[in-house]
Design a protein around this motif. Structure first.
Motif, PDB file in Angstrom:
ATOM      1  N   GLY A   7     -12.285   6.504   0.751  1.00 42.50           N
ATOM      2  CA  GLY A   7     -11.218   6.494  -0.237  1.00 42.50           C
ATOM      3  C   GLY A   7     -11.199   5.158  -0.961  1.00 42.50           C
ATOM      4  O   GLY A   7     -11.356   4.111  -0.332  1.00 42.50           O
ATOM      5  N   LEU A   8     -11.018   5.213  -2.273  1.00 42.91           N
ATOM      6  CA  LEU A   8     -10.947   3.980  -3.064  1.00 42.91           C
ATOM      7  C   LEU A   8      -9.744   4.070  -3.990  1.00 42.91           C
ATOM      8  O   LEU A   8      -9.710   4.909  -4.894  1.00 42.91           O
ATOM      9  CB  LEU A   8     -12.237   3.798  -3.889  1.00 42.91           C
ATOM     10  N   ALA A   9      -8.751   3.220  -3.736  1.00 43.39           N
ATOM     11  CA  ALA A   9      -7.631   3.059  -4.662  1.00 43.39           C
ATOM     12  C   ALA A   9      -7.856   1.735  -5.375  1.00 43.39           C
ATOM     13  O   ALA A   9      -8.128   0.725  -4.716  1.00 43.39           O
ATOM     14  CB  ALA A   9      -6.298   3.055  -3.913  1.00 43.39           C
ATOM     15  N   ALA A  10      -7.783   1.734  -6.707  1.00 45.01           N
ATOM     16  CA  ALA A  10      -8.156   0.520  -7.446  1.00 45.01           C
ATOM     17  C   ALA A  10      -7.478   0.481  -8.799  1.00 45.01           C
ATOM     18  O   ALA A  10      -7.127   1.521  -9.358  1.00 45.01           O
ATOM     19  CB  ALA A  10      -9.677   0.477  -7.622  1.00 45.01           C
ATOM     20  N   VAL A  31      -7.684  -0.927  -2.470  1.00 47.23           N
ATOM     21  CA  VAL A  31      -7.531  -0.555  -1.061  1.00 47.23           C
ATOM     22  C   VAL A  31      -8.629   0.461  -0.742  1.00 47.23           C
ATOM     23  O   VAL A  31      -8.761   1.478  -1.435  1.00 47.23           O
ATOM     24  CB  VAL A  31      -6.152   0.049  -0.759  1.00 47.23           C
ATOM     25  N   ILE A  32      -9.395   0.132   0.277  1.00 46.44           N
ATOM     26  CA  ILE A  32     -10.514   0.982   0.692  1.00 46.44           C
ATOM     27  C   ILE A  32     -10.119   1.651   1.998  1.00 46.44           C
ATOM     28  O   ILE A  32      -9.602   0.989   2.902  1.00 46.44           O
ATOM     29  CB  ILE A  32     -11.777   0.117   0.894  1.00 46.44           C
ATOM     30  N   ILE A  55     -10.455   9.101  -4.903  1.00 47.76           N
ATOM     31  CA  ILE A  55     -10.378   7.924  -5.751  1.00 47.76           C
ATOM     32  C   ILE A  55      -9.112   8.037  -6.573  1.00 47.76           C
ATOM     33  O   ILE A  55      -8.788   9.102  -7.087  1.00 47.76           O
ATOM     34  CB  ILE A  55     -11.661   7.779  -6.601  1.00 47.76           C
ATOM     35  N   THR A  56      -8.367   6.936  -6.631  1.00 51.83           N
ATOM     36  CA  THR A  56      -7.112   6.975  -7.370  1.00 51.83           C
ATOM     37  C   THR A  56      -6.762   5.563  -7.828  1.00 51.83           C
ATOM     38  O   THR A  56      -7.419   4.595  -7.447  1.00 51.83           O
ATOM     39  CB  THR A  56      -5.988   7.585  -6.508  1.00 51.83           C
ATOM     40  N   SER A  57      -5.751   5.448  -8.655  1.00 50.81           N
ATOM     41  CA  SER A  57      -5.401   4.124  -9.168  1.00 50.81           C
ATOM     42  C   SER A  57      -4.333   3.470  -8.311  1.00 50.81           C
ATOM     43  O   SER A  57      -3.508   4.128  -7.680  1.00 50.81           O
ATOM     44  CB  SER A  57      -4.931   4.227 -10.623  1.00 50.81           C
ATOM     45  N   ALA A  58      -4.387   2.131  -8.266  1.00 57.03           N
ATOM     46  CA  ALA A  58      -3.421   1.336  -7.509  1.00 57.03           C
ATOM     47  C   ALA A  58      -3.430  -0.065  -8.114  1.00 57.03           C
ATOM     48  O   ALA A  58      -4.328  -0.408  -8.882  1.00 57.03           O
ATOM     49  CB  ALA A  58      -3.810   1.282  -6.039  1.00 57.03           C
ATOM     50  N   GLN A  66      -3.930  -2.762  -6.556  1.00 57.86           N
ATOM     51  CA  GLN A  66      -4.778  -3.636  -5.749  1.00 57.86           C
ATOM     52  C   GLN A  66      -5.857  -2.727  -5.159  1.00 57.86           C
ATOM     53  O   GLN A  66      -5.588  -1.552  -4.896  1.00 57.86           O
ATOM     54  CB  GLN A  66      -3.869  -4.163  -4.625  1.00 57.86           C
TER      55      GLN A  66
END
Lengths: 318, 318
Positions: B97-100, B139-140, B132-135, B137
């Motif tokens: 998972g990648l929030a970025a 967070v992996i 994958i989603t937006s954040a 910061q």
């Protein structure tokens, strides 16, 4: 309460928090080792293993002033349990990651964990592990692991001539979110639908047993998910609006906000209804309603009443 | 490059990103359905299933100016693969998972994914799904799923009289981090050890086969992890400093920074060495070094050369 009112995550500490959170995590008999070691250990005796992971970000997927911690826990679990159901499976084990600001009330984390575990209990899934760490913003990360005991149902199996069918509420959560965004709290039934969705978990394996040809859960919008089936199956999916149920409360909200009530149903997400295609000869299991048809691939992946749709089809992640 | 230089995550879009990232994810033969459906589908034919999840937060667990995206990918995979190894297992499937932030360069995400997959390939694990989603910061979030084909090795099996043994580098990554924190970039071997740890994955199953009684991976600090074994096994663990290897470069860094070189080895994390207890009659597999002894439960869970240790034992998460 597990912690005094003003206790923060930093006060409680990683291990204090884990202790209180895991009190809400009973372990099923497939769990040989649950939370507390380097990894959980599961005994898998039947079927294939299905795995799905999702993240939820504060301010993007939820707001603490819009829902209680336990509701957010229910939603975080539900969206992953629904992914397993959409393969025709049943989740048995979940991991839960929580990244959060050090000044978050520890009670929020414990209430969140309680709601998360309560939703998991609806399908008999155990929370077998996870992680907790600090971050500027709350980010929830969930992995669901389940079993499929018959052929799994993918997005790619729909054939022209199949019927398109829906199981579960659709559009309710989107209407509830629209209400909250305007600063209101009613109609309560729609707000509650957003806060705590009720995905029809059992309908996934039932549809698989009945012979569904393709299935997906409606996370981001009915037409957006229909388009995923269409793309994977190389077909066109036509949705018939006359077949869609628009509850009375949703009409009232649309009228009050100047929105198209069908817009909530066609473009709304977060209810985690199940959308499936069935060969025409299949008798649909209880709870499923025909809402359209699978056709030969045409000018658009999805049509509404035979026409290309101009409205929003779903949610975008960036 | 997969994307032009100035392309952001928002420009690339969720599905464009997933397409480019998953190009780096070859699928092993246990994977019946990989990324792209509601869930991945795995055929598990042997052993019990081990599952571990971890999160990594930018600014807390990594900094983009301290390591390349691909290195951060290697680290994110490695810390989870090491958890599976520490149970005596081998990971076969991973979710990522990648929030970025929406303005993150898309190329960073693709390079990260490439490093992540390359680390997974070291043990033959496939990246089968994710989110994958937006954040605000980065967070992996990672879940590793593996198989244990013999009895799993828990933290709780150490017995008084067992030897305590270590496999892999220990203290190198902590020294590398100390160097980066001071704005330096050398000695390169230590900085690289922090950027891209080299956990001894194969040593986990080997230790299990040899008859290890307890095992853990050193994520947060040697003494902190030893204390976890001590607590779970209800014993005391004594570490003998004379048995610990302090590489030349680490002595140099300690001398330059006024730090105790042993402090890096005893309190440092991030190398993901494996720490295990073995019954005294067991012949240790290659790569393992005796560094102490398991004793009857005493005044402290962990002692150093028979004394209670006053320094930092590891990293705290809040």
């Amino acid at each position: 309460m597990a912690f005094p009112r003003d206790t923060t995550l930093a006060d409680a500490g990683e291990f204090g928090l884990i202790t209180e959170m895991t009190k809400h995590f009973p372990q099923g008999k497939q769990v040989l080792v649950g939370p507390g070691d380097d990894a959980a250990l599961l005994r898998i005796t039947q079927g294939h293993v299905v795995v799905s992971s999702d993240m939820m970000v504060e301010g993007r997927h939820f707001r603490r002033d819009w829902a209680e911690a336990s509701h957010i826990g229910h939603r975080a679990a539900g969206q992953n349990l629904a992914d397993i159901a959409a393969m025709g499976g049943i989740a048995h084990s979940m991991t839960l990651g929580l990244a959060a600001p050090a000044d978050l009330p520890a009670e929020w984390a414990v209430d969140f964990a309680e709601g998360f575990a309560a939703e998991c209990a609806l399908v008999g899934a155990s929370v077998v592990g996870g992680d907790i760490t600090s971050a500027d913003q709350i980010v929830i990360s969930v992995t669901a692991i389940g079993a499929v005991t018959q052929a799994p149902i993918l997005r790619s199996g729909a054939e022209p001539g199949d019927v398109l069918a829906l199981c579960g509420r659709q559009g309710w959560a989107a209407a509830g979110l629209a209400i909250l965004k305007r600063g209101f709290r009613s109609p309560r039934v729609l707000v509650d639908a957003y806060r705590r969705p009720q995905p029809p978990y059992a309908a996934g394996p039932e549809a698989a047993k009945a012979g569904a040809s393709a299935m997906i859960d409606v996370s981001d919008g009915l037409l957006a998910e229909a388009a995923h089936i269409a793309a994977a199956s190389e077909v066109t999916v036509d949705v018939r609006t006359a077949a869609l149920t628009v509850p009375e409360e949703l009409n009232a909200v649309a009228s009050a906000t100047g929105a198209d009530p069908l817009g909530f149903v066609l473009g709304g997400g977060d209810d985690h209804a199940l959308l499936a295609a069935f060969p025409p000869e299949v008798e649909l299991p209880e709870g499923w309603t025909v809402i359209g048809e699978v056709q030969e691939s045409g000018e658009a992946p999805v049509t509404v009443d035979g026409e290309v749709y101009g409205g929003a089809t779903g949610w975008t992640h960036f």
